[in-house]
Write a protein that holds these residues in place. Structure first.
Motif, mmCIF file in Angstrom:
data_model
loop_
_atom_site.group_PDB
_atom_site.id
_atom_site.type_symbol
_atom_site.label_atom_id
_atom_site.label_comp_id
_atom_site.label_asym_id
_atom_site.label_seq_id
_atom_site.Cartn_x
_atom_site.Cartn_y
_atom_site.Cartn_z
ATOM 1 N N GLY A 1 0.816 -1.204 0.000
ATOM 2 C CA GLY A 1 0.000 0.000 0.000
ATOM 3 C C GLY A 1 0.852 1.256 0.000
ATOM 4 O O GLY A 1 0.584 2.211 -0.734
ATOM 5 N N SER A 2 1.906 1.259 0.821
ATOM 6 C CA SER A 2 2.815 2.407 0.857
ATOM 7 C C SER A 2 3.570 2.558 -0.456
ATOM 8 O O SER A 2 3.795 3.676 -0.939
ATOM 9 C CB SER A 2 3.823 2.244 2.013
ATOM 10 O OG SER A 2 3.165 2.234 3.253
ATOM 11 N N LEU A 3 3.950 1.423 -1.042
ATOM 12 C CA LEU A 3 4.640 1.457 -2.328
ATOM 13 C C LEU A 3 3.729 2.034 -3.410
ATOM 14 O O LEU A 3 4.148 2.869 -4.233
ATOM 15 C CB LEU A 3 5.096 0.054 -2.712
ATOM 16 C CG LEU A 3 5.925 -0.077 -4.000
ATOM 17 C CD1 LEU A 3 7.227 0.703 -3.867
ATOM 18 C CD2 LEU A 3 6.209 -1.539 -4.304
ATOM 19 N N GLY A 4 2.459 1.609 -3.410
ATOM 20 C CA GLY A 4 1.502 2.132 -4.374
ATOM 21 C C GLY A 4 1.267 3.623 -4.186
ATOM 22 O O GLY A 4 1.173 4.372 -5.167
ATOM 23 N N THR A 5 1.189 4.051 -2.932
ATOM 24 C CA THR A 5 0.990 5.475 -2.650
ATOM 25 C C THR A 5 2.174 6.301 -3.135
ATOM 26 O O THR A 5 2.005 7.391 -3.705
ATOM 27 C CB THR A 5 0.781 5.705 -1.146
ATOM 28 O OG1 THR A 5 -0.360 4.951 -0.711
ATOM 29 C CG2 THR A 5 0.558 7.171 -0.836
ATOM 30 N N ALA A 6 3.383 5.792 -2.904
ATOM 31 C CA ALA A 6 4.585 6.505 -3.351
ATOM 32 C C ALA A 6 4.602 6.644 -4.870
ATOM 33 O O ALA A 6 4.823 7.731 -5.416
ATOM 34 C CB ALA A 6 5.835 5.779 -2.861
ATOM 35 N N SER B 1 6.161 9.554 0.808
ATOM 36 C CA SER B 1 5.645 8.182 0.875
ATOM 37 C C SER B 1 6.780 7.160 0.907
ATOM 38 O O SER B 1 6.710 6.162 1.629
ATOM 39 C CB SER B 1 4.730 7.911 -0.325
ATOM 40 O OG SER B 1 3.612 8.760 -0.305
ATOM 41 N N ALA B 2 7.829 7.414 0.122
ATOM 42 C CA ALA B 2 8.972 6.492 0.106
ATOM 43 C C ALA B 2 9.689 6.480 1.451
ATOM 44 O O ALA B 2 10.156 5.431 1.910
ATOM 45 C CB ALA B 2 9.938 6.886 -1.009
ATOM 46 N N ALA B 3 9.784 7.642 2.102
ATOM 47 C CA ALA B 3 10.440 7.719 3.412
ATOM 48 C C ALA B 3 9.678 6.933 4.461
ATOM 49 O O ALA B 3 10.245 6.496 5.471
ATOM 50 C CB ALA B 3 10.573 9.174 3.840
ATOM 51 N N ASN B 4 8.390 6.747 4.227
ATOM 52 C CA ASN B 4 7.555 6.004 5.168
ATOM 53 C C ASN B 4 7.875 4.517 5.173
ATOM 54 O O ASN B 4 7.700 3.846 6.192
ATOM 55 C CB ASN B 4 6.087 6.200 4.780
ATOM 56 C CG ASN B 4 5.196 6.447 5.969
ATOM 57 O OD1 ASN B 4 5.646 6.822 7.034
ATOM 58 N ND2 ASN B 4 3.919 6.227 5.780
ATOM 59 N N ILE B 5 8.331 4.007 4.041
ATOM 60 C CA ILE B 5 8.544 2.561 3.902
ATOM 61 C C ILE B 5 9.648 2.044 4.826
ATOM 62 O O ILE B 5 9.405 1.133 5.630
ATOM 63 C CB ILE B 5 8.823 2.202 2.426
ATOM 64 C CG1 ILE B 5 7.584 2.508 1.577
ATOM 65 C CG2 ILE B 5 9.210 0.733 2.297
ATOM 66 C CD1 ILE B 5 7.804 2.379 0.087
ATOM 67 N N PRO B 6 10.894 2.585 4.779
ATOM 68 C CA PRO B 6 11.908 2.076 5.709
ATOM 69 C C PRO B 6 11.568 2.349 7.165
ATOM 70 O O PRO B 6 11.912 1.558 8.043
ATOM 71 C CB PRO B 6 13.182 2.837 5.277
ATOM 72 C CG PRO B 6 12.693 4.033 4.542
ATOM 73 C CD PRO B 6 11.434 3.598 3.868
ATOM 74 N N ALA B 7 10.876 3.475 7.418
ATOM 75 C CA ALA B 7 10.488 3.776 8.798
ATOM 76 C C ALA B 7 9.589 2.680 9.357
ATOM 77 O O ALA B 7 9.756 2.247 10.502
ATOM 78 C CB ALA B 7 9.786 5.133 8.859
#
Length: 411
Positions: free
Chosen positions: A158-163, A269-275
């Motif tokens: 979902g985060s990847l799609g949002t990014a 959005s990309a910064a959210n993924i590793p976090a």
């Protein structure tokens, strides 16, 4: 001898059954991951540019904030109703399909120049969209258990799609027209709706809204520490609407282009993924309360930088703090509620937290930040966000200091 053959036959049947269950679990896992990806693409392309679309259509940012607040408020009231519908009629798949199909089809009417029409369309969309996250999460939690993986490994899509959607949305509105951003939203959501028909009719998870919200609220009103936690969450998260709803508008005011705005949204959005991937380890080291404080200070820093340096390239670079602020804050808050709530209060505590964190914070933030952006520009909005996040940090600091003495248990 007969019993030996019978035992072998039974073991063979169990092995075949296990293989069948494993294959079914993997197929469901693939489908729910694909759903998250498609829904993320739809939301990532549409949501950040919706306010810009409406403003370009003739509304003021104050009207946009009012429109979004009304829709969010109604969606809060309707959430318990959806829970009862799903529990009574066991139509989880149908409700999940409606949660993406109805907003998709209604998006055609965002071309209307009339405020009342837009408000009705957005409100109906939010009434259905409010069910998307809990329904999808119900499938994801069960699929993760059956396929021997984690919820995060599914929700990650979902985060990847949002990014990806945020970046593609910037390209789309810069090359085509922001007034037509509803078209990819319609397409991706309809694809997600079609995909829901391949999911099981219902999830096996025993989701609960069993304890009434009124009973839960009365219980929670007696816990001052939890109320301070909710107050801190409200003050901190209402500032996020300055990004979710008004980033593109404020970025344009600073002289940025719509295409570059898409870059900023992608970075956030990309910064959210590793976090999200490392949050569990960081929380294990520092604790939920300290992580909430760290994330709150990241919010203060985020708005402070944009207040001091209101230029496009800074507004893009500062989105690297999105993971440290929102990503860490949200995961820490959800796990904190889960830790302090007793087993029979889990659903009620999480429901009330979401009503405050998403619902009330969304209403307050959209109204306040929409008004400030129109009346005083991005500087007034960012200054207000600094103050609000700072007050929220004070309340969360109180929660952290008291939690060292004892851990509250709700219920």
């Amino acid at each position: 001898m007969g019993s030996l053959f019978g035992e072998k036959a039974r073991l063979k049947r169990e092995a075949v059954s296990a293989v069948s269950v494993d294959r079914e679990a993997q197929q469901t896992l693939l489908r729910i991951r694909s759903f998250y990806l498609l829904a993320g693409l739809a939301g990532g392309m549409f949501n950040p540019y919706m306010s810009t679309m409406l403003v370009h259509g003739g509304l003021g940012s104050t009207q946009v904030g009012l429109l979004m607040s009304i829709g969010t408020f109604i969606s809060i009231l309707i959430q318990p109703f959806w829970g009862m519908v799903v529990d009574r009629f066991q139509q989880m798949r149908l409700v999940l399909m409606l949660s993406v199909a109805v907003p998709a089809l209604l998006s055609v009417f965002y071309q209307s120049p009339y405020f009342i029409v837009l408000t009705i369309i957005y409100t109906i969309s939010m009434v259905f969209a409010a069910t998307q996250a809990p329904m999808a999460d119900s499938y994801a939690l069960v699929a993760a258990q059956k396929a021997h993986t984690t919820y995060g490994a599914i929700r990650f899509l979902g985060s990847l799609g949002t990014a990806a959607g945020s970046y593609l949305g910037g390209l789309y509105v810069s090359r085509i027209d922001v007034s037509l951003i509803w078209i990819p939203f319609l397409v991706f959501n309809l694809l997600a709706a079609v995909l829901t028909f391949t999911l099981p009719r219902r999830s096996d998870e025993s989701r609960v809204l069993q304890q009434s919200l009124s009973t839960g609220i009365r219980s929670l009103l007696g816990n001052r520490l939890f109320l301070c936690f909710l107050g801190g969450c409200l003050l901190v998260n209402q500032t996020l609407t300055a990004f979710n709803s008004y980033f593109v508008l404020s970025f344009e005011q600073a002289g940025g282009t719509l295409e570059l705005a898409g870059v900023g949204l992608f970075i956030a959005s990309a910064a959210n993924i590793p976090a999200m991937l490392i949050a569990a380890r960081v929380i294990a080291r520092y604790g939920h309360e300290r992580m909430l404080l760290i994330a709150a200070f990241a919010y203060i820093l985020r708005w402070g930088i944009q207040y001091v340096f209101p230029v496009p390239w800074v507004m893009i670079a500062v989105q690297l703090l999105h993971g440290l602020s929102f990503g860490f804050f949200y995961i820490s808050a959800v796990e904190y509620v889960s830790r302090i709530a007793s087993r029979h209060m889990q659903a009620t505590a999480q429901s009330i937290f979401n009503m405050v964190f998403v619902g009330l914070a969304g209403i307050a933030g959209n109204l306040l930040n929409g008004y400030l952006l129109e009346a005083g520009g991005a500087a007034a909005m960012n200054l207000s966000c600094i103050i609000s996040a700072g007050l929220g940090a004070v309340l969360l600091g109180y929660v952290a200091s008291r939690s060292r003495e004892h851990t509250p248990v709700l219920g």
